[in-house]
Design a protein around this motif. Structure first.
Motif, PDB file in Angstrom:
ATOM      1  N   ILE A  12      62.328 -35.893 -16.592  1.00 38.74           N
ATOM      2  CA  ILE A  12      62.607 -36.419 -17.931  1.00 38.74           C
ATOM      3  C   ILE A  12      61.239 -36.697 -18.544  1.00 38.74           C
ATOM      4  CG2 ILE A  12      64.967 -37.213 -17.637  1.00 38.74           C
ATOM      5  CD1 ILE A  12      63.826 -40.006 -16.994  1.00 38.74           C
ATOM      6  N   TYR A  13      61.028 -36.148 -19.729  1.00 37.64           N
ATOM      7  CA  TYR A  13      59.681 -36.148 -20.315  1.00 37.64           C
ATOM      8  C   TYR A  13      59.415 -37.432 -21.099  1.00 37.64           C
ATOM      9  CZ  TYR A  13      60.425 -31.264 -19.193  1.00 37.64           C
ATOM     10  OH  TYR A  13      60.723 -30.098 -18.540  1.00 37.64           O
ATOM     11  N   TYR A  14      58.142 -37.823 -21.148  1.00 39.59           N
ATOM     12  CA  TYR A  14      57.756 -38.983 -21.949  1.00 39.59           C
ATOM     13  C   TYR A  14      57.749 -38.609 -23.421  1.00 39.59           C
ATOM     14  CZ  TYR A  14      55.717 -41.184 -17.778  1.00 39.59           C
ATOM     15  OH  TYR A  14      55.517 -41.745 -16.556  1.00 39.59           O
ATOM     16  N   HIS A  20      54.994 -30.172 -25.524  1.00 40.81           N
ATOM     17  CA  HIS A  20      54.176 -28.974 -25.716  1.00 40.81           C
ATOM     18  C   HIS A  20      54.656 -27.826 -24.826  1.00 40.81           C
ATOM     19  CE1 HIS A  20      52.093 -29.916 -21.986  1.00 40.81           C
ATOM     20  NE2 HIS A  20      51.861 -31.146 -22.434  1.00 40.81           N
ATOM     21  N   GLY A  22      53.748 -26.800 -21.978  1.00 39.90           N
ATOM     22  CA  GLY A  22      53.898 -27.131 -20.551  1.00 39.90           C
ATOM     23  C   GLY A  22      55.303 -27.645 -20.262  1.00 39.90           C
ATOM     24  N   HIS A  23      55.811 -28.529 -21.127  1.00 41.63           N
ATOM     25  CA  HIS A  23      57.175 -29.038 -20.946  1.00 41.63           C
ATOM     26  C   HIS A  23      58.175 -27.889 -21.148  1.00 41.63           C
ATOM     27  CE1 HIS A  23      54.817 -32.525 -22.508  1.00 41.63           C
ATOM     28  NE2 HIS A  23      55.320 -33.054 -21.413  1.00 41.63           N
ATOM     29  N   ASP A  51      62.120 -39.967 -20.824  1.00 39.22           N
ATOM     30  CA  ASP A  51      61.727 -41.152 -20.056  1.00 39.22           C
ATOM     31  C   ASP A  51      61.048 -42.095 -21.059  1.00 39.22           C
ATOM     32  OD1 ASP A  51      60.736 -42.860 -18.191  1.00 39.22           O
ATOM     33  OD2 ASP A  51      59.469 -41.396 -17.164  1.00 39.22           O
ATOM     34  N   GLY A 261      56.683 -30.793 -12.217  1.00 43.31           N
ATOM     35  CA  GLY A 261      55.291 -30.343 -12.182  1.00 43.31           C
ATOM     36  C   GLY A 261      54.598 -30.929 -10.961  1.00 43.31           C
ATOM     37  N   GLU A 263      52.016 -32.603 -10.458  1.00 46.66           N
ATOM     38  CA  GLU A 263      51.409 -33.945 -10.492  1.00 46.66           C
ATOM     39  C   GLU A 263      52.437 -35.048 -10.212  1.00 46.66           C
ATOM     40  OE1 GLU A 263      52.454 -32.361 -13.007  1.00 46.66           O
ATOM     41  OE2 GLU A 263      53.362 -33.796 -14.374  1.00 46.66           O
ATOM     42  N   ILE A 264      53.723 -34.716 -10.290  1.00 45.64           N
ATOM     43  CA  ILE A 264      54.715 -35.755  -9.995  1.00 45.64           C
ATOM     44  C   ILE A 264      55.525 -35.429  -8.731  1.00 45.64           C
ATOM     45  CG2 ILE A 264      54.853 -36.762 -12.300  1.00 45.64           C
ATOM     46  CD1 ILE A 264      57.293 -35.066 -12.870  1.00 45.64           C
ATOM     47  N   HIS A 290      56.238 -27.132  -9.423  1.00 40.22           N
ATOM     48  CA  HIS A 290      55.653 -25.942 -10.067  1.00 40.22           C
ATOM     49  C   HIS A 290      54.220 -26.208 -10.514  1.00 40.22           C
ATOM     50  CE1 HIS A 290      55.782 -27.361 -14.241  1.00 40.22           C
ATOM     51  NE2 HIS A 290      56.946 -27.919 -13.956  1.00 40.22           N
ATOM     52  N   LEU A 293      50.284 -25.038 -16.558  1.00 41.97           N
ATOM     53  CA  LEU A 293      49.690 -24.110 -17.515  1.00 41.97           C
ATOM     54  C   LEU A 293      48.355 -24.717 -17.907  1.00 41.97           C
ATOM     55  CD1 LEU A 293      52.506 -23.065 -19.999  1.00 41.97           C
ATOM     56  CD2 LEU A 293      51.826 -22.059 -17.829  1.00 41.97           C
ATOM     57  N   MET A 300      46.740 -28.745 -19.697  1.00 47.16           N
ATOM     58  CA  MET A 300      47.144 -29.086 -21.051  1.00 47.16           C
ATOM     59  C   MET A 300      47.852 -30.423 -20.951  1.00 47.16           C
ATOM     60  SD  MET A 300      49.497 -26.425 -22.987  1.00 47.16           S
ATOM     61  CE  MET A 300      48.761 -24.955 -22.350  1.00 47.16           C
ATOM     62  N   LYS A 302      49.267 -34.211 -23.146  1.00 46.22           N
ATOM     63  CA  LYS A 302      49.347 -34.976 -24.389  1.00 46.22           C
ATOM     64  C   LYS A 302      48.171 -35.929 -24.491  1.00 46.22           C
ATOM     65  CE  LYS A 302      53.496 -35.916 -23.126  1.00 46.22           C
ATOM     66  NZ  LYS A 302      54.895 -36.236 -22.879  1.00 46.22           N
TER      67      LYS A 302
HETATM   68  O1  ME8 Z   1      55.637 -37.115 -15.966  1.00 48.48           O
HETATM   69  N1  ME8 Z   1      51.844 -27.164 -17.343  1.00 48.48           N
HETATM   70  O2  ME8 Z   1      56.677 -36.942 -18.025  1.00 48.48           O
HETATM   71  P1  ME8 Z   1      55.695 -35.938 -18.815  1.00 48.48           P
HETATM   72  C1  ME8 Z   1      53.048 -27.093 -16.779  1.00 48.48           C
HETATM   73  N2  ME8 Z   1      58.197 -38.969 -17.460  1.00 48.48           N
HETATM   74  N3  ME8 Z   1      53.972 -28.057 -16.863  1.00 48.48           N
HETATM   75  C2  ME8 Z   1      53.649 -29.137 -17.560  1.00 48.48           C
HETATM   76  C3  ME8 Z   1      52.405 -29.293 -18.184  1.00 48.48           C
HETATM   77  C4  ME8 Z   1      51.466 -28.223 -18.050  1.00 48.48           C
HETATM   78  N4  ME8 Z   1      50.279 -28.248 -18.617  1.00 48.48           N
HETATM   79  N5  ME8 Z   1      52.393 -30.479 -18.808  1.00 48.48           N
HETATM   80  C5  ME8 Z   1      53.599 -31.048 -18.583  1.00 48.48           C
HETATM   81  C6  ME8 Z   1      56.492 -37.433 -16.771  1.00 48.48           C
HETATM   82  N6  ME8 Z   1      54.364 -30.244 -17.834  1.00 48.48           N
HETATM   83  C7  ME8 Z   1      57.561 -38.413 -16.340  1.00 48.48           C
HETATM   84  C8  ME8 Z   1      58.513 -37.699 -15.424  1.00 48.48           C
HETATM   85  S1  ME8 Z   1      60.726 -37.616 -13.944  1.00 48.48           S
HETATM   86  C9  ME8 Z   1      61.697 -38.727 -13.226  1.00 48.48           C
HETATM   87  C10 ME8 Z   1      59.612 -38.556 -14.890  1.00 48.48           C
HETATM   88  C11 ME8 Z   1      55.743 -30.496 -17.378  1.00 48.48           C
HETATM   89  O3  ME8 Z   1      56.123 -35.967 -20.240  1.00 48.48           O
HETATM   90  C12 ME8 Z   1      55.793 -30.572 -15.866  1.00 48.48           C
HETATM   91  O4  ME8 Z   1      57.085 -30.266 -15.445  1.00 48.48           O
HETATM   92  O5  ME8 Z   1      54.290 -36.234 -18.501  1.00 48.48           O
HETATM   93  C13 ME8 Z   1      55.466 -32.032 -15.628  1.00 48.48           C
HETATM   94  O6  ME8 Z   1      55.843 -32.513 -14.361  1.00 48.48           O
HETATM   95  C14 ME8 Z   1      56.243 -32.692 -16.731  1.00 48.48           C
HETATM   96  O7  ME8 Z   1      56.135 -31.783 -17.836  1.00 48.48           O
HETATM   97  C15 ME8 Z   1      55.650 -34.059 -17.050  1.00 48.48           C
HETATM   98  O8  ME8 Z   1      56.116 -34.517 -18.254  1.00 48.48           O
END
Ligand code: ME8
Length: 679
Positions: A12-14, A20, A22-23, A51, A261, A263-264, A290, A293, A300, A302
């Motif tokens: 779940i994305y912030y 962008h 990546g998401h 999130d 991704g 990092e998590i 995974h 990018l 990449m 935010k």
């Molecule tokens: O981490 N390349 O949210 P987030 C590939 N809320 N995938 C990418 C990317 C990139 N450059 N940037 C982002 C969070 N992603 C938490 C997660 S889950 C319970 C909570 C993708 O908005 C990738 O899947 O930072 C990464 O793990 C996710 O967006 C992180 O989104």
């Protein structure tokens, strides 16, 4: 027979900013997987969401002058927000969870209490290093050169009363899960988790905060809010009805598969299973971490501000082209360099040249030579059907079998008939790139088949060659049909259009029929359509992209920025030492070889002309200033600029508008005599 069930999630994305590419990458991959599973006959639950709690969002909202709820509402449901983006990208999620949804909030309070009551959550003092942009706490040993290991920024010391989750208690079980099962993929990530996090000793995890309020309150201890990971990770089960009444299908869907991704991965493969162990719930079937990018070699993100806007790309090149590029170009488990050039190249080579041309050439030849309808009986002969069946069964690509027909027919049939096996194998391993490579091998072979058979030569003598030509056309349409079915998860709209154009009925657009050569009716009718993937003029598109990115950057800049006032005080006597005077402009000229400077001849009331140079040519034409009364400080030491002496400085007001510096000279009432002192 009961359908197989498949539950898959994205992170779940912030919504701290617009999402962008990546998401989009992760969501498109999850969508392709969900669509693939539906295609194969599974019942699928696909969850994504946002999130929405945490200090960063609280700070961002404050900066924007709105409440945190208003802030996230705008990013999630507002124009060109998260929901709009997934609609545009043709994402087929079944549910969308927001962690601010009431049912989730209640469920988190219950989950927190459950873990507290069973002794796995206790109160203590948190001391650590905190990275604000990543909302992550780190131990000293995890820092890289004293900075956040994820983003490389400064971290701060933090200390506060907090609740802790007994993560350490589950260290052995989690290590076993990682090392002895296929829980975490790709396998390379297992060593990273075990060596970097588990072996050095798993510390208990801080799961509440008192230093900010934008979070789910701990209902039995006011002042504490649930800290982000318990809130965030639990979404995967609260969205199914765990500890709430909104949904009631937890038992039918859980456990599922998480795409996240890299990092998590730490949170999903260590903390999440430990939390579920504490709750006594089944563990996820799999976590797939995974790659990233990268842009110019760096992630990449935010918080770094170096992001690519998926809206711009999808609108310029088409949604399917963008979806296709993301999964065709980068192996899902590894990092990959994003570039607009690579995107255009993939569109032109794979989609326009290979697939697009194969379709348009085939359909137009059937139109030209057969009026759009193939004659009955042009389909596969008996031997070909047997041969194809054998190829599909043994997954062979045709070596050694030589029934009637020609060698090139058999090569094409063998490749196409066994394609579904190779594709399925790749898809089951989340190897989207390999699945697409297999499809494009068949498409390449079909293009070669056209050249080998030279239909335009056969067509010169229809009486003699008509049946052969019809059979060649049939083989091409049949190949296209199989490829289009298997492309559906990646490019749903375009694949449906390919199936329509080749005259495929519903039954011969199914997963089962993708494994059967000869499913198309012999007397089928093709339907010509638009060119699916027009070639992109690379230079023009790159120029347009640059302009669009520039415009988007400008639009995102604040309307007005004013420099903050200085904190440091200046004593009155020092201030009085600055001699401000009214000066009248007698002459004003540009300075040769300088874009910036204007040379002023000024009456300062002393009877002697004063020369001042001022870097304001960008904002004023010299002739417009002659005769004006301005304000200048006249007791600065003389300064040389471009070989000319400047005695003082003109006073102006400066501010920034949409990122551009604006300057206005202080123009005084003409009644004020030259030399009048300002005080
Ligand atoms: O981490 N390349 O949210 P987030 C590939 N809320 N995938 C990418 C990317 C990139 N450059 N940037 C982002 C969070 N992603 C938490 C997660 S889950 C319970 C909570 C993708 O908005 C990738 O899947 O930072 C990464 O793990 C996710 O967006 C992180 O989104």
């Amino acid at each position: 027979m009961e359908k197989r069930r498949f539950y898959i999630t994205t992170p779940i994305y912030y919504p701290s900013d617009k999402l962008h590419i990546g998401h989009t990458y992760c969501t498109v991959a999850t969508d392709a997987m969900a669509r693939y599973k539906r295609l194969t006959g599974c019942e699928v639950m696909f969850l994504t969401g946002t999130d929405e709690h945490g200090q960063k969002i609280e700070d961002k909202a404050k900066e924007a002058g709105v409440t945190p709820q208003q802030y996230v509402d705008n990013i999630v449901t507002g124009p060109r927000g998260v929901l709009d983006l997934w609609k545009l990208m043709n994402i087929s999620n079944d549910r969308f969870i927001r962690t601010t949804d009431d049912y989730h909030v209640t469920a988190i309070q219950k989950i927190f209490k459950k873990m507290h009551d069973n002794g796995d959550i206790y109160k203590g003092i948190y001391k650590g290093k905190y990275c604000k942009p990543c909302e992550s706490f780190w131990t000293e040993s995890q820092l890289v050169e004293g900075k956040c290991p994820d983003c490389g920024r400064e971290v701060q010391d933090a200390e506060e009363e907090a609740y802790f989750f007994k993560l350490s208690k589950y260290a052995d079980k989690v290590q076993h899960l990682l090392e002895d099962t296929d829980f975490l993929e790709p396998r390379s990530r297992v060593n990273e988790m075990v060596n970097n996090f588990i072996k050095p000793g798993l510390e208990d995890l801080c799961v509440s905060r008192t230093s900010f309020t934008w979070g789910i309150p701990v209902d039995f201890d006011p002042g504490h809010v649930v800290y982000v990971w318990v809130d965030a990770l639990s979404n995967y089960i609260t969205a199914l009805g765990y500890c709430n009444d909104k949904y009631h299908d937890y038992d039918s869907w859980w456990p599922g598969i998480h795409f996240v991704g890299k990092e998590i991965v730490r949170f999903h493969s260590i903390i999440w299973p430990a939390m579920l162990m504490s709750l006594g719930e089944p563990l996820p079937k799999k976590v797939f971490g995974h790659g990233w990018l990268l842009l110019d070699g760096g992630k990449m993100s935010k918080s770094k501000g170096n992001v690519v806007d998926p809206y711009i790309l999808a609108e310029m090149f088409g949604v399917d082209a963008l979806r296709f590029f993301l999964l065709r170009t980068f192996p899902f488990g590894s990092d990959g360099n994003f570039s607009n050039e690579a995107l255009i190249q993939t569109i032109n080579v794979d989609l326009a040249n290979d697939l697009g041309n194969l379709l348009s050439r085939t359909v137009s030849m059937v139109g030209k030579y057969f009026g759009g309808q193939l004659p009955a009986g042009c389909g596969p002969i008996e031997e070909e059907l047997h041969f194809a069946e054998g190829c599909a069964k043994r997954n062979c690509i045709g070596a050694g079998v030589e029934p009637g027909g020609t060698a090139c027919d058999l090569e094409l049939i063998a490749l196409a008939a066994s394609l579904r096996n190779r594709y399925e194998d790749a898809m089951e391993h989340f190897a989207f790139q390999n699945a697409l490579t297999e499809i494009f091998k068949v498409i390449d072979r079909a293009n070669k088949y056209i050249d080998e058979n030279a239909p335009w030569v056969l067509a010169k003598d229809m009486e003699a060659n008509g049946p052969r030509l019809a059979h060649v056309m049939y083989n091409l349409l049949e190949t296209l049909r199989i490829c289009a079915i298997l492309l559906t998860p990646f490019i749903p709209t375009s694949a449906a259009e390919v199936l329509r154009q080749v005259g495929a009925c519903e039954a011969c657009s199914s997963w089962d029929s993708a494994g059967q050569w000869g499913a198309l009716a012999g007397d089928l009718t093709v339907r010509r359509g638009e060119n699916l993937f027009p070639r992109v003029d690379a230079d023009k598109a790159l120029r347009e992209l640059e302009a669009a990115a520039e415009a988007a950057k400008k639009a995102a800049l604040p309307d007005l920025e004013i420099e903050p006032q200085l904190e440091e005080k200046v004593d009155f006597d020092t201030f009085c030492k600055s001699d401000f005077r009214a000066v009248k402009v007698k002459d004003c000229q540009p300075v040769k070889k300088s874009d910036k400077l204007l040379k002023f001849t000024l009456d300062d009331g002393t009877g002697t002309d004063r020369q001042i140079l001022s870097g304001i040519a960008k904002w004023y034409k010299p002739e417009d200033l002659v005769g004006k009364t301005l304000m200048a400080i006249v007791n600065l030491p003389p300064r040389k600029m471009m070989g000319l002496e400047s005695n003082g400085m003109l006073i102006s007001a400066v501010h920034t508008e949409k990122g551009e510096e604006q300057l206005n000279l202080l123009i005084l009432d003409g009644k004020i005599p030259a030399g009048a002192k300002m005080c």
